[in-house]
Motif scaffolding. Structure first.
Motif, PDB file in Angstrom:
ATOM      1  N   LEU A   4     -11.856  -5.084   2.753  1.00 56.91           N
ATOM      2  CA  LEU A   4     -12.907  -4.112   3.077  1.00 56.91           C
ATOM      3  C   LEU A   4     -14.260  -4.808   3.245  1.00 56.91           C
ATOM      4  O   LEU A   4     -15.070  -4.422   4.089  1.00 56.91           O
ATOM      5  N   VAL A   5     -14.477  -5.855   2.452  1.00 52.99           N
ATOM      6  CA  VAL A   5     -15.727  -6.610   2.603  1.00 52.99           C
ATOM      7  C   VAL A   5     -15.762  -7.268   3.991  1.00 52.99           C
ATOM      8  O   VAL A   5     -16.779  -7.215   4.701  1.00 52.99           O
ATOM      9  N   GLN A   6     -14.616  -7.816   4.385  1.00 56.03           N
ATOM     10  CA  GLN A   6     -14.572  -8.464   5.720  1.00 56.03           C
ATOM     11  C   GLN A   6     -14.801  -7.423   6.817  1.00 56.03           C
ATOM     12  O   GLN A   6     -15.515  -7.660   7.791  1.00 56.03           O
ATOM     13  N   ARG A   7     -14.201  -6.259   6.633  1.00 57.54           N
ATOM     14  CA  ARG A   7     -14.370  -5.203   7.645  1.00 57.54           C
ATOM     15  C   ARG A   7     -15.839  -4.784   7.730  1.00 57.54           C
ATOM     16  O   ARG A   7     -16.376  -4.565   8.805  1.00 57.54           O
ATOM     17  N   LEU A  37      -8.740  -6.768  -6.046  1.00 53.24           N
ATOM     18  CA  LEU A  37      -8.234  -5.429  -6.378  1.00 53.24           C
ATOM     19  C   LEU A  37      -7.784  -4.690  -5.123  1.00 53.24           C
ATOM     20  O   LEU A  37      -8.337  -4.898  -4.038  1.00 53.24           O
ATOM     21  N   LYS A  38      -6.772  -3.838  -5.327  1.00 56.62           N
ATOM     22  CA  LYS A  38      -6.272  -3.032  -4.209  1.00 56.62           C
ATOM     23  C   LYS A  38      -6.987  -1.686  -4.204  1.00 56.62           C
ATOM     24  O   LYS A  38      -7.211  -1.094  -5.263  1.00 56.62           O
ATOM     25  N   VAL A  39      -7.305  -1.205  -3.030  1.00 56.92           N
ATOM     26  CA  VAL A  39      -8.014   0.066  -2.894  1.00 56.92           C
ATOM     27  C   VAL A  39      -7.099   1.062  -2.194  1.00 56.92           C
ATOM     28  O   VAL A  39      -6.615   0.800  -1.095  1.00 56.92           O
ATOM     29  N   GLN A  40      -6.877   2.182  -2.859  1.00 53.90           N
ATOM     30  CA  GLN A  40      -6.021   3.213  -2.264  1.00 53.90           C
ATOM     31  C   GLN A  40      -6.747   4.544  -2.315  1.00 53.90           C
ATOM     32  O   GLN A  40      -7.239   4.941  -3.369  1.00 53.90           O
ATOM     33  N   LEU A  41      -6.801   5.221  -1.198  1.00 53.30           N
ATOM     34  CA  LEU A  41      -7.406   6.543  -1.178  1.00 53.30           C
ATOM     35  C   LEU A  41      -6.559   7.465  -2.044  1.00 53.30           C
ATOM     36  O   LEU A  41      -5.333   7.314  -2.088  1.00 53.30           O
ATOM     37  N   HIS A  42      -7.183   8.408  -2.733  1.00 53.29           N
ATOM     38  CA  HIS A  42      -6.395   9.374  -3.491  1.00 53.29           C
ATOM     39  C   HIS A  42      -5.392  10.017  -2.541  1.00 53.29           C
ATOM     40  O   HIS A  42      -5.765  10.452  -1.445  1.00 53.29           O
ATOM     41  N   PRO A  43      -4.102  10.058  -2.936  1.00 54.19           N
ATOM     42  CA  PRO A  43      -3.073  10.544  -2.000  1.00 54.19           C
ATOM     43  C   PRO A  43      -3.378  11.946  -1.449  1.00 54.19           C
ATOM     44  O   PRO A  43      -2.978  12.259  -0.326  1.00 54.19           O
ATOM     45  N   GLN A  44      -4.079  12.764  -2.215  1.00 47.49           N
ATOM     46  CA  GLN A  44      -4.380  14.117  -1.708  1.00 47.49           C
ATOM     47  C   GLN A  44      -5.545  14.118  -0.726  1.00 47.49           C
ATOM     48  O   GLN A  44      -5.813  15.116  -0.056  1.00 47.49           O
ATOM     49  N   GLU A  58     -23.732   7.064   4.477  1.00 51.47           N
ATOM     50  CA  GLU A  58     -24.011   6.827   5.903  1.00 51.47           C
ATOM     51  C   GLU A  58     -22.700   6.677   6.669  1.00 51.47           C
ATOM     52  O   GLU A  58     -21.703   6.214   6.104  1.00 51.47           O
ATOM     53  N   PRO A  59     -22.741   6.993   7.984  1.00 50.07           N
ATOM     54  CA  PRO A  59     -21.514   6.882   8.798  1.00 50.07           C
ATOM     55  C   PRO A  59     -20.880   5.490   8.726  1.00 50.07           C
ATOM     56  O   PRO A  59     -19.652   5.372   8.770  1.00 50.07           O
ATOM     57  N   LEU A  60     -21.679   4.455   8.571  1.00 51.37           N
ATOM     58  CA  LEU A  60     -21.136   3.097   8.501  1.00 51.37           C
ATOM     59  C   LEU A  60     -20.052   2.983   7.413  1.00 51.37           C
ATOM     60  O   LEU A  60     -19.013   2.355   7.601  1.00 51.37           O
ATOM     61  N   PHE A  61     -20.311   3.631   6.268  1.00 52.38           N
ATOM     62  CA  PHE A  61     -19.331   3.577   5.177  1.00 52.38           C
ATOM     63  C   PHE A  61     -18.095   4.407   5.513  1.00 52.38           C
ATOM     64  O   PHE A  61     -16.998   4.115   5.052  1.00 52.38           O
ATOM     65  N   GLY A  62     -18.306   5.440   6.318  1.00 53.78           N
ATOM     66  CA  GLY A  62     -17.158   6.236   6.770  1.00 53.78           C
ATOM     67  C   GLY A  62     -16.255   5.380   7.641  1.00 53.78           C
ATOM     68  O   GLY A  62     -15.026   5.381   7.496  1.00 53.78           O
ATOM     69  N   ALA A  63     -16.896   4.623   8.547  1.00 46.96           N
ATOM     70  CA  ALA A  63     -16.121   3.736   9.422  1.00 46.96           C
ATOM     71  C   ALA A  63     -15.394   2.690   8.580  1.00 46.96           C
ATOM     72  O   ALA A  63     -14.254   2.327   8.863  1.00 46.96           O
ATOM     73  N   LEU A  64     -16.066   2.248   7.513  1.00 39.89           N
ATOM     74  CA  LEU A  64     -15.467   1.227   6.646  1.00 39.89           C
ATOM     75  C   LEU A  64     -14.139   1.702   6.053  1.00 39.89           C
ATOM     76  O   LEU A  64     -13.163   0.967   6.023  1.00 39.89           O
ATOM     77  N   ILE A  65     -14.109   2.957   5.573  1.00 43.49           N
ATOM     78  CA  ILE A  65     -12.895   3.380   4.841  1.00 43.49           C
ATOM     79  C   ILE A  65     -11.837   4.007   5.736  1.00 43.49           C
ATOM     80  O   ILE A  65     -10.750   4.332   5.249  1.00 43.49           O
ATOM     81  N   LYS A  66     -12.107   4.142   7.021  1.00 41.14           N
ATOM     82  CA  LYS A  66     -11.122   4.810   7.891  1.00 41.14           C
ATOM     83  C   LYS A  66      -9.710   4.217   7.797  1.00 41.14           C
ATOM     84  O   LYS A  66      -8.734   4.969   7.707  1.00 41.14           O
ATOM     85  N   PRO A  67      -9.557   2.888   7.771  1.00 40.80           N
ATOM     86  CA  PRO A  67      -8.179   2.349   7.693  1.00 40.80           C
ATOM     87  C   PRO A  67      -7.444   2.764   6.423  1.00 40.80           C
ATOM     88  O   PRO A  67      -6.222   2.729   6.377  1.00 40.80           O
ATOM     89  N   LEU A  68      -8.202   3.169   5.379  1.00 43.24           N
ATOM     90  CA  LEU A  68      -7.535   3.560   4.130  1.00 43.24           C
ATOM     91  C   LEU A  68      -6.691   4.821   4.299  1.00 43.24           C
ATOM     92  O   LEU A  68      -5.842   5.122   3.463  1.00 43.24           O
ATOM     93  N   PHE A  69      -6.924   5.558   5.379  1.00 39.32           N
ATOM     94  CA  PHE A  69      -6.072   6.731   5.625  1.00 39.32           C
ATOM     95  C   PHE A  69      -4.658   6.289   6.015  1.00 39.32           C
ATOM     96  O   PHE A  69      -3.712   7.061   5.921  1.00 39.32           O
ATOM     97  N   GLU A  70      -4.549   5.038   6.480  1.00 37.68           N
ATOM     98  CA  GLU A  70      -3.231   4.544   6.914  1.00 37.68           C
ATOM     99  C   GLU A  70      -2.597   3.629   5.890  1.00 37.68           C
ATOM    100  O   GLU A  70      -1.394   3.586   5.745  1.00 37.68           O
ATOM    101  N   LYS A  71      -3.422   2.836   5.200  1.00 36.30           N
ATOM    102  CA  LYS A  71      -2.804   1.822   4.330  1.00 36.30           C
ATOM    103  C   LYS A  71      -3.726   1.423   3.168  1.00 36.30           C
ATOM    104  O   LYS A  71      -4.917   1.759   3.160  1.00 36.30           O
TER     105      LYS A  71
END
Ligand SMILES: C[S@@+](CC[C@H](N)C(=O)[O-])C[C@H]1O[C@@H](n2cnc3c(N)ncnc32)[C@H](O)[C@@H]1O
Length: 447
Positions: A402-405, A338-345, A382-395
């Motif tokens: 995300l599992v690999q990250r 599945l593809k994961v996309q942050l809500h555009p807003q 936890e901050p770890l999960f914040g670090a996990l999703i940071k790339p979602l702001f770009e793509k």
């Protein structure tokens, strides 16, 4: 046929010609009000129904009862490339709305002084109709919904809302009192607002109706915010034709209009499980019953137990909710694809910066708060999960990526101290993503 008597229509028109709503300066922008933008982003509604992403480009949107156009501006900001039309009974309101949208760089948004029962004249079929703070004025909300349905594309979605009579019970008592005093016989203006203010201020603080509604107006008086006080009085104690409803009324209007309920717009604010302190103490009969209950029944119980939501703010359409894809039953390989996309807003530099600040301080974070406010049930991570999703702001990333990250950020399983088993790490990341999806922060779509 009109769903409002002509006398009621004239009263409402007079009220909003006198005081277009909302009273927001032309230069004000909701650009950083991410929650409001997410509500007005049509992708939120289409994702809710279909679990797929709707293009905003070229989508036709109607803002009915657009008032002074602040919400129309939200629609314009949240839906790049959409064609937007606003209509309102009050000419003063649409003039102001047109001026606002021009000032804010959206001169192409069109406005017309039209009542809801005249929207057929536009001869346009809409993908999305926003009907905010309007439906409760009608004598026959089902007919009003039917009029919107008549100009909706077969796969379109309507967002509308009704006032909760349980949440607003003190307001209706006071409206009745001010009707009895004759304050609503004509158009309530400065003299009536002054008289209401004088009376409410003079009551003992413990008088029930005052205690229930008067804290905010007192605060506004203290801060000398006269304009906001007037807006509040006109939108509450002196609001013409305002009516309150129960969830069964909503169910009946939708049935009569032939529309399907897709859920409340801000679903987390209606989550029954949040009403219990200790989840283990929830009585078994209740927990089992809730599993079977429809979304409308759940909203009904919520409104009876905890009537804090002023509006039943809902989406509906001709098509029903897509059968809930049982994500939890999806085999692991399919989940990973599945593809994961942050809500555009949410995918904005403002939110990214807020997250970055939290990460720097090694603090817990919540994305959902940016959308839903400081609502009690929103989880922090936890901050770890914040670090996990940071790339979602770009793509957009796949669950697998995300599992690999996650494995790069945290190579060892906390429980075993060994390298992660794929199933365990996938489950951890999946549960996190599923919670964010439930709180409307991200979209999960088939590749
Ligand atoms: C409370 S304001 C809401 C404005 C805007 N939708 C918002 O949420 O900020 C209600 C608006 O609906 C308009 N209105 C009331 N009855 C209407 C009708 N039958 N057709 C079109 N507009 C109507 C009023 O003139 C007013 O501007």
């Amino acid at each position: 046929m009109s769903s409002l008597s002509s006398e009621a229509l004239e009263r409402i028109r007079a009220q909003f010609d006198y005081g277009p709503y909302p009273r927001v300066p032309l230069e004000a922008t909701p650009k950083e009000n991410y929650g409001a933008l997410a509500i007005h982003d049509i992708r939120s509604a289409f994702y809710r129904r279909d679990r797929s992403l709707k293009a905003t480009e070229g989508a036709c949107i109607l803002d009915v009862g657009c008032g002074s156009g602040y919400k129309t501006l939200m629609l314009a900001l949240a839906n790049p490339g959409a064609e937007i039309i606003g209509v309102d009974l009050s000419l003063k309101s649409v003039e102001l709305a047109q001026e606002r949208l021009k000032f804010q760089g959206f001169p192409e948004v069109k406005f017309y002084a039209l009542g809801l029962d005249e929207i057929g004249q536009l001869e346009i079929a809409f993908d999305y109709i926003n009907c905010d703070e309007l439906l409760y004025f009608f004598d026959d909300p089902a007919a009003a919904l039917g009029q919107m349905k008549a100009v909706l594309k077969p796969d379109g979605i309507i967002r509308a809302n009704l006032h909760s009579k349980n949440q607003r019970i003190a307001h209706y008592r006071l409206q009745e009192l001010f009707k009895f005093l004759g304050f609503l016989d004509g158009n309530p203006e400065a003299a009536e607002m002054e008289a209401v203010t004088e009376l409410m201020n003079a009551l003992q603080p413990g008088v029930l109706s005052r205690a229930a509604v008067w804290n905010l107006p007192l605060q506004l008086q203290k801060e000398e915010k006269q304009d906001e006080l007037e807006q509040w009085l006109l939108a509450n104690l002196l609001l013409q034709a305002d009516k309150g409803y129960g969830v069964p009324d909503l169910r009946q209007y939708l049935e009569t209009a032939g529309l399907e309920f897709l859920g409340m717009v801000q679903a987390p604010l209606w989550r029954l499980s949040e009403l219990f302190g200790d989840r283990d103490q929830i009585p078994a009969f209740w927990a089992l019953g809730i599993q079977e209950a429809s979304l409308l029944d759940q909203a009904y119980l919520y409104d009876l137990l905890h009537p804090v939501n002023r509006l039943f703010d809902f989406w509906c359409s001709l098509q029903p909710l897509a059968p809930t894809q049982a994500w939890e039953n999806l085999p692991l390989e399919q989940r990973l694809g599945l593809k994961v996309q942050l809500h555009p807003q949410l995918a904005t530099s403002g939110i990214e910066q807020q997250l970055q600040e939290k990460l720097k301080l090694r603090e817990r974070f919540s994305l959902a708060r940016a959308l839903h406010g400081e609502f009690l049930g929103l989880l922090t991570y936890e901050p770890l999960f914040g670090a996990l999703i940071k790339p979602l702001f770009e793509k957009v990333l796949s669950v697998q990526e995300l599992v690999q990250r996650f494995q790069q950020l945290q190579p060892l399983d906390y429980v075993t101290g060994e390298l992660w088993e794929l199933e365990a790490v996938a489950e951890l990341v999946w549960n996190f993503l599923a919670e964010l999806e439930r709180d409307q922060c991200l979209f999960l779509t088939q590749a």
